[in-house]
Design an enzyme around this catalytic site. Structure first.
Site, PDB file in Angstrom:
ATOM      1  N   ARG A   1      -7.731  -2.748  -1.889  1.00  0.00           N
ATOM      2  CA  ARG A   1      -7.596  -1.707  -0.852  1.00  0.00           C
ATOM      3  C   ARG A   1      -8.023  -0.335  -1.406  1.00  0.00           C
ATOM      4  NH1 ARG A   1      -2.075  -2.574   2.253  1.00  0.00           N
ATOM      5  NH2 ARG A   1      -3.065  -1.043   3.615  1.00  0.00           N
TER       6      ARG A   1
ATOM      7  N   LYS B   1      -6.505  -2.719   5.959  1.00  0.00           N
ATOM      8  CA  LYS B   1      -5.085  -3.073   5.890  1.00  0.00           C
ATOM      9  C   LYS B   1      -4.937  -4.302   4.973  1.00  0.00           C
ATOM     10  CE  LYS B   1      -3.697   0.269   8.431  1.00  0.00           C
ATOM     11  NZ  LYS B   1      -2.940   1.348   7.805  1.00  0.00           N
TER      12      LYS B   1
ATOM     13  N   SER C   1      -3.825   9.310   7.906  1.00  0.00           N
ATOM     14  CA  SER C   1      -3.071   8.322   7.123  1.00  0.00           C
ATOM     15  C   SER C   1      -1.812   8.956   6.574  1.00  0.00           C
ATOM     16  CB  SER C   1      -3.938   7.823   5.959  1.00  0.00           C
ATOM     17  OG  SER C   1      -3.105   7.264   4.960  1.00  0.00           O
TER      18      SER C   1
ATOM     19  N   ASP D   1      -0.340  -0.443  13.116  1.00  0.00           N
ATOM     20  CA  ASP D   1       0.149  -1.738  12.604  1.00  0.00           C
ATOM     21  C   ASP D   1       0.397  -2.744  13.736  1.00  0.00           C
ATOM     22  OD1 ASP D   1       0.036  -0.717  10.059  1.00  0.00           O
ATOM     23  OD2 ASP D   1       2.170  -0.282   9.924  1.00  0.00           O
TER      24      ASP D   1
ATOM     25  N   GLY E   1       0.828  -1.206   0.000  1.00  0.00           N
ATOM     26  CA  GLY E   1       0.000   0.000   0.000  1.00  0.00           C
ATOM     27  C   GLY E   1       0.863   1.256   0.000  1.00  0.00           C
TER      28      GLY E   1
HETATM   29  C1  S3P Z   1       2.535   3.605   6.346  1.00  0.00           C
HETATM   30  C2  S3P Z   1       1.396   4.171   6.857  1.00  0.00           C
HETATM   31  C3  S3P Z   1       0.338   3.411   7.517  1.00  0.00           C
HETATM   32  C4  S3P Z   1       0.810   2.023   7.926  1.00  0.00           C
HETATM   33  C5  S3P Z   1       1.576   1.349   6.822  1.00  0.00           C
HETATM   34  C6  S3P Z   1       2.799   2.168   6.447  1.00  0.00           C
HETATM   35  C7  S3P Z   1       3.529   4.480   5.680  1.00  0.00           C
HETATM   36  O1  S3P Z   1      -0.765   3.269   6.634  1.00  0.00           O
HETATM   37  O2  S3P Z   1      -0.287   1.230   8.306  1.00  0.00           O
HETATM   38  O3  S3P Z   1       1.995   0.067   7.232  1.00  0.00           O
HETATM   39  O4  S3P Z   1       4.686   4.044   5.487  1.00  0.00           O
HETATM   40  O5  S3P Z   1       3.188   5.628   5.363  1.00  0.00           O
HETATM   41  P1  S3P Z   1      -1.919   4.372   6.501  1.00  0.00           P
HETATM   42  O6  S3P Z   1      -1.341   5.602   5.925  1.00  0.00           O
HETATM   43  O7  S3P Z   1      -2.932   3.746   5.587  1.00  0.00           O
HETATM   44  O8  S3P Z   1      -2.445   4.571   7.895  1.00  0.00           O
END
Ligand code: S3P
Length: 439
Positions: free
Chosen positions: A119, A351, A171, A324, A91
């Site tokens: 997602r 997630k 986020s 996480d 993601g």
């Molecule tokens: C992350 C942000 C988080 C986290 C992901 C890594 C990042 O997600 O859960 O494992 O590196 O910016 P979200 O931005 O969807 O909260």
């Protein structure tokens, strides 16, 4: 993978480099002038997806195990990819790279595995479109595959327009996508989020030479701002150990009797360290040693000893700082005395799996008393867990959290689809084994 209960854990370990920071080193290095040198890079599958995507856009990246050199092509030097950019399970790759691609004078398509392609991507499509990007969800469902079309006035700069965007979710991926697009926009770009999410993008982009500022408002909301720039500059970065990976060993040492382990050089940036404050609230014995500052990212060695834990309420602004780690916190709660309530965490549903469901399913398979709710779960702890069969559903954090549960349970546990730990922690099971051998 079959896991037996552990008698005791002891020893020292280094966890692999932080996943969020590793992704960003490659991305920011790729659009900088000069060669970015990275040590302690996480060789997990997600970060390798980021490397693969930038190589596909003409960026030369050399890798010798956890040492990486990214030969930057500058803000305007990326080449049009010849094929679909394969973002795998990641993601972070998808959302952050979309911010960069929105400012490019070429068309690109992003697609990942079955989990990634379900997602939600509307959360980035919306702000990036407001900035003038042309992004399409190819199946019309707001998910990847995404096509990011060349900006209408291809080649003209700035490609996008700065906006002031209020995100509904805290986020870091949304915030980072917008800030990265802001590098290619006219005027200032601002993102406000309901609570501060991990701030590695803000800290690191500043080091690379971008004009970034941030502000926490009285009501707890947070705004990050960026101005367009003409150049970013290569950096030397030592990636701190990933607190999200350390979380499994912290929990293992707390739960397995007579244990004492030292986890060295862990990143303890407050926007990531919510797990440590929750552990403390639960009565954990954790000592911080060798506190340090690593390019704006604080680090410490964590000495963790077996502790009797009690239930807590986990809610509100701390949630983004431990999102996480919730599967691992839920497992600890099942072993703790009393009730734990986790709320304000509906983000768990989007997630790698719906972690409210997969955590509940795993805990129930091991005999815990857990009730899933719309935005978290309620766990009545204190009764011993028994071994069981837990399906990770290919979610690395579920596989690791329940491997730890297995060490403290009665009887053997089978973790199905356990190979997915390679997403963020190749070698996880070997390390778990070694801590038992030393005991
Ligand atoms: C992350 C942000 C988080 C986290 C992901 C890594 C990042 O997600 O859960 O494992 O590196 O910016 P979200 O931005 O969807 O909260």
């Amino acid at each position: 993978m079959e896991i037996k209960p552990a008698k005791r854990l002891c020893g020292k370990l280094h966890v692999p480099g932080d996943k969020s920071i590793s992704h960003r080193c490659v991305m920011f290095g790729a659009i900088s002038e000069g060669t970015t040198e990275i040590t302690n890079f996480l060789e997990g599958a997600d970060c390798l997806s980021t490397i693969r995507c930038f190589r596909e856009m003409g960026v030369e990246i050399e890798q010798t195990s956890s040492q990486i050199q990214v030969h930057g092509r500058g803000l305007h030097g990326l080449r049009a990819p010849m094929k679909t950019l394969d973002v795998g399970n990641s993601g972070t790759t998808t959302r952050l790279i979309s911010g960069v691609l929105s400012g490019q004078p070429f068309c690109s398509v992003l697609s990942g595995d079955d989990s990634l392609n379900t997602r939600p991507m509307k959360r980035i499509i919306e702000p990036l479109s407001l900035m003038g990007a042309d992004i399409e969800s190819l199946h019309g469902n707001g998910c990847a595959p995404l096509r990011i079309n060349a900006h209408l006035q291809a080649g003209t700069f700035p490609a996008l327009t700065g906006i002031s965007y209020h995100s509904k979710v805290a986020s870091a991926q949304v915030k980072s996508a917008v800030l990265l697009a802001g590098l290619y926009a006219e005027g200032m770009t601002q993102v406000t989020e309901p609570a501060l999410s991990r701030n590695h993008t803000e800290l690191m982009l500043k080091e690379f030479g971008a004009d970034v500022s941030s502000h926490i408002h009285k009501d707890g909301t947070y705004t990050a701002s960026i101005l367009p720039c003409t150049k970013l500059f290569a950096q030397k970065i030592r990636v701190p150990g990933d607190i999200s990976s350390a979380a499994y060993f912290i929990a293992a040492a707390l739960l397995v009797p007579d244990s004492e382990i030292l986890i060295q050089n862990v990143g303890i940036n407050p926007t990531r360290a919510g797990i440590l404050s929750v552990c403390q609230d639960m009565g954990a014995d954790i000592t911080y040693l060798n506190r340090n500052d690593n390019g704006g990212e604080p680090t410490a060695d964590l000495l963790v000893r077996t502790s009797r834990l009690h239930g807590v309420t986990v809610e509100g602004e701390v949630i983004p700082a431990l999102i996480d780690e919730i599967p691992m916190i839920a497992v600890m709660a099942a072993f703790a005395d009393g009730k734990t309530v986790i709320k304000d965490a509906s983000e768990l549903k989007v997630k790698e799996t719906d972690r409210i469901l997969t955590t509940t399913e795993g805990l129930r398979a091991m005999g815990a008393d857990v009730i899933p709710t719309g935005d978290g779960m309620i766990i009545c702890g204190g009764r011993p867990l028994h071994g069981g069969c837990v399906d990770s559903h290919l979610d690395h954090r579920i596989a690791m959290a329940f491997s730890v549960a297995a060490l403290a349970a009665e009887g053997n546990t089978v973790i199905q689809n356990s190979q997915c730990v390679d997403i963020s922690y190749p070698g996880f099971f070997d390390v778990l084994q070694k801590l038992q051998e030393k005991a």
